[in-house]
Design a protein around this motif. Structure first.
Motif, short mmCIF file in Angstrom:
data_model
loop_
_atom_site.label_atom_id
_atom_site.label_comp_id
_atom_site.label_asym_id
_atom_site.label_seq_id
_atom_site.Cartn_x
_atom_site.Cartn_y
_atom_site.Cartn_z
N THR A 78 0.83 -1.21 0.00
CA THR A 78 0.00 0.00 0.00
C THR A 78 0.87 1.26 0.00
OG1 THR A 78 -0.25 -0.24 2.38
CG2 THR A 78 -2.03 -1.07 1.02
N ASP A 82 0.45 4.20 -2.69
CA ASP A 82 0.18 5.57 -2.23
C ASP A 82 1.25 6.56 -2.69
OD1 ASP A 82 -2.07 4.71 -0.95
OD2 ASP A 82 -1.17 4.67 1.05
N GLN A 83 2.47 6.06 -2.84
CA GLN A 83 3.58 6.97 -3.12
C GLN A 83 4.01 6.95 -4.58
OE1 GLN A 83 6.58 6.10 -0.20
NE2 GLN A 83 5.45 7.13 1.43
N ARG A 87 1.78 11.35 -8.17
CA ARG A 87 0.43 11.15 -7.66
C ARG A 87 -0.11 12.41 -7.02
NH1 ARG A 87 -3.02 6.56 -4.92
NH2 ARG A 87 -4.34 7.88 -3.67
N HIS A 88 0.76 13.09 -6.31
CA HIS A 88 0.28 14.26 -5.57
C HIS A 88 0.60 15.56 -6.29
CE1 HIS A 88 -0.77 11.47 -2.42
NE2 HIS A 88 0.44 10.94 -2.53
N GLN A 102 0.84 6.09 -11.85
CA GLN A 102 0.09 5.38 -10.82
C GLN A 102 -0.05 3.90 -11.17
OE1 GLN A 102 -1.70 6.62 -7.65
NE2 GLN A 102 -1.16 4.46 -7.62
N ARG A 143 -7.75 -1.88 0.54
CA ARG A 143 -7.08 -0.61 0.86
C ARG A 143 -6.35 -0.07 -0.37
NH1 ARG A 143 -2.73 -0.55 5.61
NH2 ARG A 143 -1.31 0.95 4.64
N SER A 147 -7.23 3.46 -2.19
CA SER A 147 -6.22 4.46 -2.49
C SER A 147 -6.30 4.89 -3.96
CB SER A 147 -4.83 3.90 -2.16
OG SER A 147 -3.81 4.74 -2.65
N SER A 150 -9.40 7.04 -4.46
CA SER A 150 -9.21 8.40 -3.97
C SER A 150 -8.48 9.24 -5.02
CB SER A 150 -8.44 8.33 -2.65
OG SER A 150 -7.78 9.54 -2.39
#
Lengths: 224, 224
Positions: A78, A82-83, A87-88, A102, A143, A147, A150
């Motif tokens: 995960t 997430d990283q 992505r951000h 991603q 999860r 992610s 989201s």
């Protein structure tokens, strides 16, 4: 974490942590070769080149060891999802680049040889340990999808994607990217059967189809 | 098929065939519970309520029994996929209906409880029996995808779908439909965790996204 405390008080933390990892790696191999029932703490200790007492210092029993393997792997997968690079990134200009990054992070996380080993182990033992398999499904598999959902929901809010239900879109992106490589790894028993380029091609091909279905530029989603 | 011949020459074929199936079903259960190595022909015979001699009359050894389980399951799954309702309908008018019928047949074939059991067994034993897992992958998994690709290729020729590579499109359709339900079944150790309606919803949702990406009406495929 009490079980990790060095009761002799002499061993440095670094060495104890290394032994902890050695025991986890050895146990994963023994579980895979012998099955959970056939695996013995003696064999795990021998494989890890530590004493049986050391194994028990780190893990109360075989079940605790199995649980630690599963939960530790969930964390690694995960975190990898997430990283993902970009992505951000607040700039939605290059949607395709962000989606590819991603998707590539997703496939790279899951296709790690030791993650595939644990995945196989859980599937093998799921009938005997339904709680553990359910934990993996809920806190690992779901999860990871949450992610992704989201991330996709954020892109939809930026008008970059046309998505009714981010959870369904996440399921679809994961399936487009992962179905063939993960199944091939599971069935063929090899955990290094793809090059990094082949994995990236699965990711990129899945993203192409995902964008054709969900991309605004592609005419939006034609829901019936 | 020599091993199936009734050497006593008295038993009716129907009864022998029934015993054959009973042994296969019992062996699948025992393999799943004990693993291949832990399973004994004695226990399989007891579970099937036949003598050990009868087991050996039908199957030369444990490996032959394991092979028969795997190969028999492949046949059942691929027949299910090949014989989807409306698959061979020459009228391309209702593309969505035909795709949904194919996707529903695909998910129904794979999500049969005993197929899921064999799938789990192969994954569990793939490290020990890579040849058998590879046989399943090549003659089962890939044959199913090839059958889907042939169906999708026909639709593309009828100008109903915009498809560059039917094999990739088949991978994508399968992933869209199967990723979540198959993984949930594999991890949670339950083989009846979805209703027929839930499975059809996975099929229909996957087809919606597939059509949005590959459907001519949806504006065609926007390949980059």
């Amino acid at each position: 974490m009490e079980a990790m405390t060095d009761t002799q008080g002499a061993e440095p933390t670094g060495r104890s942590a290394r032994k902890h990892q050695d025991i986890l790696a050895a146990a994963t191999e023994v579980f895979l070769q012998k099955g959970y029932l056939g695996a013995s703490m003696d064999e795990i200790a021998a494989r890890a080149a530590v004493s049986k007492q050391t194994v028990y210092k780190h893990f109360a029993d075989k079940e605790a060891l199995f649980n630690a393997i599963v939960l530790g792997t969930i964390d690694r997968v995960t975190v990898g999802i997430d990283q993902a690079p970009t992505r951000h990134d607040p700039d939605p200009a290059d949607l395709e680049t962000r989606l590819r990054a991603q998707a590539r992070a997703l496939i790279a996380s899951i296709m790690q040889p030791d993650v595939l080993q644990v995945r196989r182990l859980i599937i093998a033992e799921a009938a005997r340990f339904p709680e553990l398999g359910t934990t993996w499904y809920e806190t690992g598999f779901q999860r990871g999808l949450a992610s992704l959902a989201s991330f996709l929901g954020d892109l939809a809010e930026q008008d970059s994607l046309t998505i009714d239900d981010p959870a369904v879109a996440a399921n679809h992106l994961a399936g487009l990217v992962l179905w063939v490589p993960v199944n091939r790894a599971m069935f063929c028993g090899k955990h290094d059967c793809f090059t990094k380029k082949e994995l990236n091609d699965f990711a990129d091909g899945g993203v192409d189809t995902f964008l054709a279905a969900y991309g605004v530029k592609a005419g939006g989603r034609q829901r019936r």
